[in-house]
Design a protein around this motif. Structure first.
Motif, PDB file in Angstrom:
ATOM      1  N   ASP A  77       0.838  -1.214   0.000  1.00  0.00           N
ATOM      2  CA  ASP A  77       0.000   0.000   0.000  1.00  0.00           C
ATOM      3  C   ASP A  77       0.868   1.258   0.000  1.00  0.00           C
ATOM      4  OD1 ASP A  77      -2.302  -1.559   0.073  1.00  0.00           O
ATOM      5  OD2 ASP A  77      -2.496  -1.432   2.252  1.00  0.00           O
ATOM      6  N   THR A  78       1.914   1.249   0.816  1.00  0.00           N
ATOM      7  CA  THR A  78       2.809   2.406   0.903  1.00  0.00           C
ATOM      8  C   THR A  78       3.532   2.626  -0.421  1.00  0.00           C
ATOM      9  OG1 THR A  78       3.115   1.991   3.263  1.00  0.00           O
ATOM     10  CG2 THR A  78       4.746   3.396   2.189  1.00  0.00           C
ATOM     11  N   LEU A  79       3.988   1.550  -1.048  1.00  0.00           N
ATOM     12  CA  LEU A  79       4.667   1.670  -2.341  1.00  0.00           C
ATOM     13  C   LEU A  79       3.724   2.221  -3.414  1.00  0.00           C
ATOM     14  CD1 LEU A  79       6.785  -1.618  -2.466  1.00  0.00           C
ATOM     15  CD2 LEU A  79       7.637   0.719  -2.238  1.00  0.00           C
ATOM     16  N   ILE A  80       2.491   1.747  -3.411  1.00  0.00           N
ATOM     17  CA  ILE A  80       1.511   2.214  -4.398  1.00  0.00           C
ATOM     18  C   ILE A  80       1.213   3.695  -4.170  1.00  0.00           C
ATOM     19  CG2 ILE A  80      -0.897   2.006  -5.131  1.00  0.00           C
ATOM     20  CD1 ILE A  80      -0.592  -1.050  -4.715  1.00  0.00           C
ATOM     21  N   LEU A  81       1.058   4.084  -2.920  1.00  0.00           N
ATOM     22  CA  LEU A  81       0.812   5.493  -2.588  1.00  0.00           C
ATOM     23  C   LEU A  81       1.996   6.354  -3.010  1.00  0.00           C
ATOM     24  CD1 LEU A  81      -1.277   7.330  -1.266  1.00  0.00           C
ATOM     25  CD2 LEU A  81      -0.132   6.941   0.918  1.00  0.00           C
ATOM     26  N   ALA A  82       3.206   5.883  -2.745  1.00  0.00           N
ATOM     27  CA  ALA A  82       4.408   6.620  -3.156  1.00  0.00           C
ATOM     28  C   ALA A  82       4.482   6.717  -4.677  1.00  0.00           C
ATOM     29  CB  ALA A  82       5.654   5.939  -2.599  1.00  0.00           C
ATOM     30  N   GLU A  83       4.076   5.661  -5.372  1.00  0.00           N
ATOM     31  CA  GLU A  83       4.086   5.663  -6.830  1.00  0.00           C
ATOM     32  C   GLU A  83       3.117   6.712  -7.374  1.00  0.00           C
ATOM     33  OE1 GLU A  83       3.474   2.439 -10.464  1.00  0.00           O
ATOM     34  OE2 GLU A  83       2.333   2.195  -8.620  1.00  0.00           O
ATOM     35  N   VAL A 108      -2.265 -14.639  -5.080  1.00  0.00           N
ATOM     36  CA  VAL A 108      -2.923 -13.424  -4.601  1.00  0.00           C
ATOM     37  C   VAL A 108      -3.389 -12.608  -5.805  1.00  0.00           C
ATOM     38  CG1 VAL A 108      -2.637 -11.284  -3.285  1.00  0.00           C
ATOM     39  CG2 VAL A 108      -1.506 -13.375  -2.518  1.00  0.00           C
ATOM     40  N   GLU A 109      -4.649 -12.220  -5.786  1.00  0.00           N
ATOM     41  CA  GLU A 109      -5.226 -11.403  -6.854  1.00  0.00           C
ATOM     42  C   GLU A 109      -5.822 -10.139  -6.255  1.00  0.00           C
ATOM     43  OE1 GLU A 109      -5.537 -12.067 -10.255  1.00  0.00           O
ATOM     44  OE2 GLU A 109      -4.397 -13.940 -10.066  1.00  0.00           O
ATOM     45  N   LYS A 110      -5.685  -9.037  -6.975  1.00  0.00           N
ATOM     46  CA  LYS A 110      -6.305  -7.787  -6.538  1.00  0.00           C
ATOM     47  C   LYS A 110      -7.800  -7.873  -6.817  1.00  0.00           C
ATOM     48  CE  LYS A 110      -5.853  -2.784  -7.087  1.00  0.00           C
ATOM     49  NZ  LYS A 110      -7.236  -2.441  -7.321  1.00  0.00           N
ATOM     50  N   ILE A 111      -8.609  -7.443  -5.862  1.00  0.00           N
ATOM     51  CA  ILE A 111     -10.061  -7.439  -6.047  1.00  0.00           C
ATOM     52  C   ILE A 111     -10.428  -6.238  -6.909  1.00  0.00           C
ATOM     53  CG2 ILE A 111     -12.287  -7.206  -4.864  1.00  0.00           C
ATOM     54  CD1 ILE A 111     -10.969  -8.600  -2.427  1.00  0.00           C
ATOM     55  N   LYS A 112     -11.153  -6.501  -7.982  1.00  0.00           N
ATOM     56  CA  LYS A 112     -11.565  -5.419  -8.885  1.00  0.00           C
ATOM     57  C   LYS A 112     -12.760  -4.692  -8.272  1.00  0.00           C
ATOM     58  CE  LYS A 112      -9.904  -7.909 -12.948  1.00  0.00           C
ATOM     59  NZ  LYS A 112      -8.949  -8.637 -12.163  1.00  0.00           N
ATOM     60  N   ARG A 141      -8.621   1.745  -0.336  1.00  0.00           N
ATOM     61  CA  ARG A 141      -7.526   0.805  -0.111  1.00  0.00           C
ATOM     62  C   ARG A 141      -7.830  -0.471  -0.887  1.00  0.00           C
ATOM     63  NH1 ARG A 141      -6.787  -1.972   5.613  1.00  0.00           N
ATOM     64  NH2 ARG A 141      -8.282  -3.354   4.640  1.00  0.00           N
ATOM     65  N   ALA A 142      -6.840  -0.951  -1.608  1.00  0.00           N
ATOM     66  CA  ALA A 142      -7.030  -2.150  -2.431  1.00  0.00           C
ATOM     67  C   ALA A 142      -7.295  -3.369  -1.557  1.00  0.00           C
ATOM     68  CB  ALA A 142      -5.791  -2.396  -3.295  1.00  0.00           C
ATOM     69  N   GLY A 143      -8.102  -4.255  -2.078  1.00  0.00           N
ATOM     70  CA  GLY A 143      -8.376  -5.527  -1.427  1.00  0.00           C
ATOM     71  C   GLY A 143      -7.766  -6.649  -2.240  1.00  0.00           C
ATOM     72  N   TYR A 144      -7.509  -7.772  -1.587  1.00  0.00           N
ATOM     73  CA  TYR A 144      -6.862  -8.892  -2.261  1.00  0.00           C
ATOM     74  C   TYR A 144      -7.524 -10.202  -1.852  1.00  0.00           C
ATOM     75  CZ  TYR A 144      -3.309  -5.427  -3.257  1.00  0.00           C
ATOM     76  OH  TYR A 144      -2.674  -4.296  -3.693  1.00  0.00           O
ATOM     77  N   LEU A 151      -8.643 -12.284   1.195  1.00  0.00           N
ATOM     78  CA  LEU A 151      -7.502 -12.137   2.093  1.00  0.00           C
ATOM     79  C   LEU A 151      -7.663 -10.852   2.902  1.00  0.00           C
ATOM     80  CD1 LEU A 151      -4.657 -13.070   2.958  1.00  0.00           C
ATOM     81  CD2 LEU A 151      -3.745 -11.785   1.028  1.00  0.00           C
ATOM     82  N   ARG A 152      -7.935  -9.769   2.182  1.00  0.00           N
ATOM     83  CA  ARG A 152      -8.196  -8.483   2.828  1.00  0.00           C
ATOM     84  C   ARG A 152      -9.244  -7.777   1.971  1.00  0.00           C
ATOM     85  NH1 ARG A 152      -3.739  -3.768   3.024  1.00  0.00           N
ATOM     86  NH2 ARG A 152      -4.539  -3.405   0.920  1.00  0.00           N
ATOM     87  N   PRO A 153     -10.381  -7.397   2.567  1.00  0.00           N
ATOM     88  CA  PRO A 153     -11.410  -6.725   1.774  1.00  0.00           C
ATOM     89  C   PRO A 153     -10.951  -5.330   1.342  1.00  0.00           C
ATOM     90  CG  PRO A 153     -12.058  -6.834   4.085  1.00  0.00           C
ATOM     91  CD  PRO A 153     -10.780  -7.579   3.956  1.00  0.00           C
ATOM     92  N   ALA A 154     -11.437  -4.912   0.199  1.00  0.00           N
ATOM     93  CA  ALA A 154     -11.137  -3.565  -0.291  1.00  0.00           C
ATOM     94  C   ALA A 154     -11.974  -2.559   0.487  1.00  0.00           C
ATOM     95  CB  ALA A 154     -11.464  -3.473  -1.776  1.00  0.00           C
ATOM     96  N   GLN A 155     -11.410  -1.399   0.736  1.00  0.00           N
ATOM     97  CA  GLN A 155     -12.166  -0.314   1.364  1.00  0.00           C
ATOM     98  C   GLN A 155     -12.609   0.627   0.243  1.00  0.00           C
ATOM     99  OE1 GLN A 155      -9.641   1.427   4.383  1.00  0.00           O
ATOM    100  NE2 GLN A 155     -10.223  -0.114   5.876  1.00  0.00           N
ATOM    101  N   VAL A 156     -13.922   0.836   0.160  1.00  0.00           N
ATOM    102  CA  VAL A 156     -14.461   1.590  -0.976  1.00  0.00           C
ATOM    103  C   VAL A 156     -15.495   2.619  -0.523  1.00  0.00           C
ATOM    104  CG1 VAL A 156     -14.087  -0.309  -2.614  1.00  0.00           C
ATOM    105  CG2 VAL A 156     -16.242  -0.158  -1.395  1.00  0.00           C
TER     106      VAL A 156
END
Length: 164
Positions: A77-83, A108-112, A141-144, A151-156
């Protein structure tokens, strides 16, 4: 007459011996069949045990991987935010892509979420904002998912109709 009786007695004994052998043969056949059935049951039990142990082993590994992945996701998450905030930094973009590729290789897949219907099994709705009813307007926040399990729900942020 004694000879006749002797022959008859010998004949009776032969018949009795044949019947005894036949009975013994039947008993042995039954015993063999019982042992074969018992052997089949034991083999089936062993195979079931092997499957159960393999399944438990996979579950333990999956649970250990899940814990590790949940600890790594905030770093991603931190890397994506920095990007997002450092436009044009190809090194950071390459690092994020490599991180995501490694995760994908591990199941692991990103939840669309963007534009998708809100799904409470995959997403946490943290806010409702003006927009199309029940649609995801913004991902906070991305979910996976890990092997198709969340694994971790997305926050939307979810859309709703504003009434005047």
């Amino acid at each position: 007459m004694d000879d006749k009786k002797k022959k008859q007695q010998e004949g009776n004994e032969e018949v009795k011996d044949k019947e005894a052998k036949k009975n013994e043969s039947e008993l042995l056949k039954q015993k063999i069949e019982e042992l074969e059935n018992q052997n089949k049951r034991i083999l089936a039990d062993y195979r079931n045990l092997e499957k159960r142990v393999d399944s438990q082993r996979r579950d333990w590994i999956l649970e250990a991987n899940k814990k590790l992945l949940l600890n790594l996701l905030p770093v991603l998450d931190t890397l994506i935010l920095a990007e997002k905030h450092s436009k044009g930094d190809e090194t950071l973009s390459l690092s994020v892509k490599q991180f995501l590729d490694i995760l994908k290789g591990e199941g692991v897949e990103k939840i669309k979420t963007e534009g998708a219907n809100f799904d409470p099994n995959l997403m946490d709705g943290i806010e409702t904002i003006e927009g199309e009813e029940g649609k995801v307007i913004e991902e906070v926040r991305a979910g996976y998912s890990l092997y198709e399990k969340t694994l971790r729900p997305a926050q939307v942020k979810v859309g709703r109709q504003i009434k005047n």
